[in-house]
Design a protein around this motif. Structure first.
Motif, PDB file in Angstrom:
ATOM      1  N   PRO A 176       0.818  -1.225   0.000  1.00  0.00           N
ATOM      2  CA  PRO A 176       0.000   0.000   0.000  1.00  0.00           C
ATOM      3  C   PRO A 176       0.848   1.270   0.000  1.00  0.00           C
ATOM      4  N   TYR A 177       1.959   1.225   0.734  1.00  0.00           N
ATOM      5  CA  TYR A 177       2.826   2.405   0.799  1.00  0.00           C
ATOM      6  C   TYR A 177       3.495   2.642  -0.557  1.00  0.00           C
ATOM      7  N   PHE A 178       3.983   1.550  -1.157  1.00  0.00           N
ATOM      8  CA  PHE A 178       4.629   1.678  -2.462  1.00  0.00           C
ATOM      9  C   PHE A 178       3.632   2.184  -3.507  1.00  0.00           C
ATOM     10  N   ARG A 179       2.392   1.714  -3.398  1.00  0.00           N
ATOM     11  CA  ARG A 179       1.329   2.124  -4.325  1.00  0.00           C
ATOM     12  C   ARG A 179       1.168   3.649  -4.273  1.00  0.00           C
ATOM     13  N   LYS A 180       1.193   4.177  -3.041  1.00  0.00           N
ATOM     14  CA  LYS A 180       1.045   5.634  -2.866  1.00  0.00           C
ATOM     15  C   LYS A 180       2.179   6.382  -3.556  1.00  0.00           C
ATOM     16  N   ILE A 181       3.413   5.905  -3.325  1.00  0.00           N
ATOM     17  CA  ILE A 181       4.582   6.561  -3.932  1.00  0.00           C
ATOM     18  C   ILE A 181       4.462   6.522  -5.456  1.00  0.00           C
ATOM     19  N   LEU A 182       4.021   5.387  -5.944  1.00  0.00           N
ATOM     20  CA  LEU A 182       3.907   5.191  -7.387  1.00  0.00           C
ATOM     21  C   LEU A 182       2.835   6.120  -7.978  1.00  0.00           C
ATOM     22  N   ILE A 183       1.711   6.194  -7.309  1.00  0.00           N
ATOM     23  CA  ILE A 183       0.628   7.070  -7.795  1.00  0.00           C
ATOM     24  C   ILE A 183       1.129   8.519  -7.855  1.00  0.00           C
ATOM     25  N   ASN A 184       1.826   8.940  -6.806  1.00  0.00           N
ATOM     26  CA  ASN A 184       2.357  10.324  -6.797  1.00  0.00           C
ATOM     27  C   ASN A 184       3.277  10.565  -7.982  1.00  0.00           C
ATOM     28  N   TYR A 185       4.144   9.566  -8.250  1.00  0.00           N
ATOM     29  CA  TYR A 185       5.095   9.708  -9.351  1.00  0.00           C
ATOM     30  C   TYR A 185       4.352   9.835 -10.683  1.00  0.00           C
ATOM     31  N   PHE A 186       3.393   8.941 -10.924  1.00  0.00           N
ATOM     32  CA  PHE A 186       2.717   8.929 -12.226  1.00  0.00           C
ATOM     33  C   PHE A 186       1.700  10.066 -12.370  1.00  0.00           C
ATOM     34  N   LYS A 187       1.118  10.498 -11.249  1.00  0.00           N
ATOM     35  CA  LYS A 187       0.110  11.565 -11.291  1.00  0.00           C
ATOM     36  C   LYS A 187       0.673  12.816 -11.961  1.00  0.00           C
ATOM     37  N   SER A 188       1.918  13.146 -11.579  1.00  0.00           N
ATOM     38  CA  SER A 188       2.506  14.370 -12.123  1.00  0.00           C
ATOM     39  C   SER A 188       2.938  14.187 -13.586  1.00  0.00           C
ATOM     40  N   ARG A 189       2.853  12.946 -14.080  1.00  0.00           N
ATOM     41  CA  ARG A 189       3.231  12.689 -15.480  1.00  0.00           C
ATOM     42  C   ARG A 189       2.069  12.065 -16.255  1.00  0.00           C
ATOM     43  N   LYS A 190       0.877  12.270 -15.720  1.00  0.00           N
ATOM     44  CA  LYS A 190      -0.307  11.585 -16.261  1.00  0.00           C
ATOM     45  C   LYS A 190      -0.492  11.796 -17.769  1.00  0.00           C
ATOM     46  N   SER A 191      -0.269  13.025 -18.222  1.00  0.00           N
ATOM     47  CA  SER A 191      -0.540  13.318 -19.637  1.00  0.00           C
ATOM     48  C   SER A 191       0.427  12.571 -20.573  1.00  0.00           C
ATOM     49  N   SER A 192       1.552  12.101 -20.015  1.00  0.00           N
ATOM     50  CA  SER A 192       2.505  11.361 -20.866  1.00  0.00           C
ATOM     51  C   SER A 192       2.181   9.869 -20.936  1.00  0.00           C
ATOM     52  N   LEU A 193       1.144   9.439 -20.204  1.00  0.00           N
ATOM     53  CA  LEU A 193       0.805   8.001 -20.204  1.00  0.00           C
ATOM     54  C   LEU A 193      -0.244   7.684 -21.269  1.00  0.00           C
ATOM     55  N   CYS A 194      -0.296   6.437 -21.727  1.00  0.00           N
ATOM     56  CA  CYS A 194      -1.340   6.036 -22.687  1.00  0.00           C
ATOM     57  C   CYS A 194      -2.684   6.047 -21.960  1.00  0.00           C
ATOM     58  N   SER A 195      -3.782   6.047 -22.737  1.00  0.00           N
ATOM     59  CA  SER A 195      -5.103   6.197 -22.108  1.00  0.00           C
ATOM     60  C   SER A 195      -5.400   5.036 -21.153  1.00  0.00           C
ATOM     61  N   ASN A 196      -4.922   3.856 -21.511  1.00  0.00           N
ATOM     62  CA  ASN A 196      -5.129   2.685 -20.648  1.00  0.00           C
ATOM     63  C   ASN A 196      -4.483   2.892 -19.282  1.00  0.00           C
ATOM     64  N   CYS A 197      -3.244   3.419 -19.321  1.00  0.00           N
ATOM     65  CA  CYS A 197      -2.507   3.604 -18.065  1.00  0.00           C
ATOM     66  C   CYS A 197      -3.077   4.757 -17.257  1.00  0.00           C
ATOM     67  N   GLN A 198      -3.669   5.740 -17.939  1.00  0.00           N
ATOM     68  CA  GLN A 198      -4.305   6.826 -17.194  1.00  0.00           C
ATOM     69  C   GLN A 198      -5.442   6.248 -16.350  1.00  0.00           C
ATOM     70  N   ARG A 199      -6.123   5.273 -16.904  1.00  0.00           N
ATOM     71  CA  ARG A 199      -7.201   4.598 -16.159  1.00  0.00           C
ATOM     72  C   ARG A 199      -6.593   3.704 -15.063  1.00  0.00           C
ATOM     73  N   ARG A 200      -5.493   3.007 -15.417  1.00  0.00           N
ATOM     74  CA  ARG A 200      -4.842   2.119 -14.441  1.00  0.00           C
ATOM     75  C   ARG A 200      -4.377   2.883 -13.203  1.00  0.00           C
ATOM     76  N   LEU A 201      -4.042   4.154 -13.406  1.00  0.00           N
ATOM     77  CA  LEU A 201      -3.538   4.989 -12.310  1.00  0.00           C
ATOM     78  C   LEU A 201      -4.523   4.981 -11.143  1.00  0.00           C
ATOM     79  N   ARG A 202      -5.789   4.940 -11.478  1.00  0.00           N
ATOM     80  CA  ARG A 202      -6.818   4.906 -10.432  1.00  0.00           C
ATOM     81  C   ARG A 202      -6.980   3.491  -9.866  1.00  0.00           C
TER      82      ARG A 202
END
Ligand code: HAM
Length: 426
Positions: A176-202
């Motif tokens: 759960p802790y790693f998940r949080k760190i990961l979400i923070n990392y990808f959140k700030s780069r969301k627009s660079s992710l494919c549409s599938n991964c933008q959904r996966r982020l949630r």
């Protein structure tokens, strides 16, 4: 009106007689290695309540979300064709109270699985899997044994250039802790992710690490690695798995982005891939890992487990392109020809006696003319033809013809098996 051309369904294929030998070879190898390591065969139904996989494989996985074949039964239950074996085997472990048996309970199976995937090379909608599951042991040695067995099966089938990729994805303490760190990392780069991964982020941010899209690969290159955030327990477990693999001299590489597409994994995850001479990945042949939470999730006691599954169609494809030779079939050296009703009836019995003696015999019981039958024997390059005509059938003997010399001799019916054993040994 255009005529409907009947073909197999997209992504589903026939296994023709000429390919059966490859499938049999894989099956034999899995069976031998599984039995050697004390695994017992289990067969679970192809159909299960969809809930088994929704809960087990995970509702946010591609397998359950997009690929599972589900339908409503007449009793209005939601039923699924199994997309994999693990949840069904765990359901069976719980249903039959296998926690009362000495642990771990080691099971193996093999059969068809179904996933409505986009068809491409090595990816089918009906495919054959083998599965190895060890339920009831938390020891890291079990993980390495499963990896070793998977590797042994491929080696036994003459695979070279195979690599084990391995990672740990932590457990309910540290993930759960790693998940949080990961979400923070990808959140700030969301627009660079494919549409599938933008959904996966949630829903399933770990899966972004596994995405094959080029734009996501670039983002993921700087992402935090789970291995740096494991709790002490998971860290020790992983270290011990690697020590066992070192001891076994198995060639592995650490892949910090390997997460696998199924929700039940904890700690160890691994895949065995085949690379071509130039290092390009040709396909994942086996995948697996530890699933310490699955038995409890499906209603059983808190029970650790570890396992793996291999894609038999993919393995066979690569065996064929890699030029793996099959064992030669037992050569048929005798042809049984017959003439008339009585001889035909008696030949059937004689044919059975040859089968009992494990001597292969060719025949063409449906043909009546001796010439046609002798021609068939000739085409099959068979030297010894046993001719069973009316006279022979009445007087209980048989005529043996040597096709090489044309010489014929009579043999008493009760001596045929014995005499032919000697002839074919020469
Ligand atoms: P999986 O990675 O989904 O894992 O599948 C295992 C293997 O089945 C893959 O590596 C691949 O060789 C083959 N496979 C999967 N999908 C297809 C397909 N559409 N066409 C052809 N081959 C395919 C599991 O299924 C887990 N149950 C493994 C496991 C067992 N983990 C713990 N215990």
């Amino acid at each position: 009106m255009t005529k409907l051309k009947l073909q197999s369904l997209t992504g589903m294929h026939d296994i023709l007689p000429e390919d059966q030998g490859y499938f049999k070879k894989v099956q034999k190898s899995v069976e031998n290695i599984a039995h050697y390591y004390g695994f017992n065969r289990i067969d679970t139904p192809i159909l299960e309540h969809a809930e088994v996989f929704i809960k087990g494989t995970g509702s946010a996985t591609d397998i359950v979300e997009k690929e599972m074949y589900t339908f409503r039964s007449k009793g209005d239950d939601s039923i699924a064709l199994r997309p994999e074996f693990t949840p069904g085997i765990v359901r069976s472990y719980i249903e039959h109270g296998m926690y009362n048996l000495p642990q771990p309970v080691k099971l193996w199976t093999l059969g068809p699985c179904f996933r409505h995937e986009r068809p491409q090379a090595g990816r089918y909608r009906q495919f054959l899997q083998f599965s190895l599951e060890a339920i009831g042991d938390k020891n890291p040695s079990i993980d390495s044994q499963i990896i070793q067995m998977s590797h042994d099966i491929l080696k036994d089938l003459s695979f070279k250039n195979i690599t084990i990729e391995i990672n740990s994805i932590g457990d309910k303490e540290c993930r759960p802790y790693f998940r949080k760190i990961l979400i923070n990392y990808f959140k700030s780069r969301k627009s660079s992710l494919c549409s599938n991964c933008q959904r996966r982020l949630r829903e399933n941010p770990l899966r972004i690490l596994d995405c094959k899209e080029e734009k996501c690969q670039r983002v993921k290159a700087g992402a935090p690695q789970v291995i740096d955030h494991l709790c002490e327990n998971c860290h020790i477990h992983f270290k011990q798995v690697l020590e066992f693999l070192d001891e076994l001299e198995l060639p592995y590489t650490l892949n910090p982005y390997l997460v696998r597409g199924l929700d039940y994994y904890t700690k160890t995850v691994f895949e065995i891939i085949q690379k071509s001479e130039n290092g390009a990945i040709q396909g994942t042949l086996v995948g697996g890992g530890r699933y310490d939470g699955l038995v409890k999730l499906l209603g059983g006691r808190d029970t650790p487990a570890s396992g793996a599954a291999g894609g038999i169609d993919r393995i066979v494809n690569l065996m064929k392109t890699g030029g793996v030779k099959l064992d030669k079939k037992k050569e048929v050296k005798i042809f049984l020809a017959q003439l008339g009703q009585l001889a035909k009836r008696k030949s059937l019995k004689l044919f059975e006696e040859f089968r009992d003696a494990e001597i292969p015999v060719a025949e063409s019981f449906s043909k009546d003319s001796l010439r046609t039958q002798l021609n068939t024997a000739n085409k099959m390059k068979i030297r010894w033809v046993l001719i069973f005509g009316q006279k022979e059938a009445l007087e209980d003997f048989i005529t043996l013809r040597d096709m090489e010399t044309g010489v014929q001799k009579e043999i008493k019916l009760n001596k045929v098996i014995q005499e032919m054993k000697v002839k074919i040994k020469k």
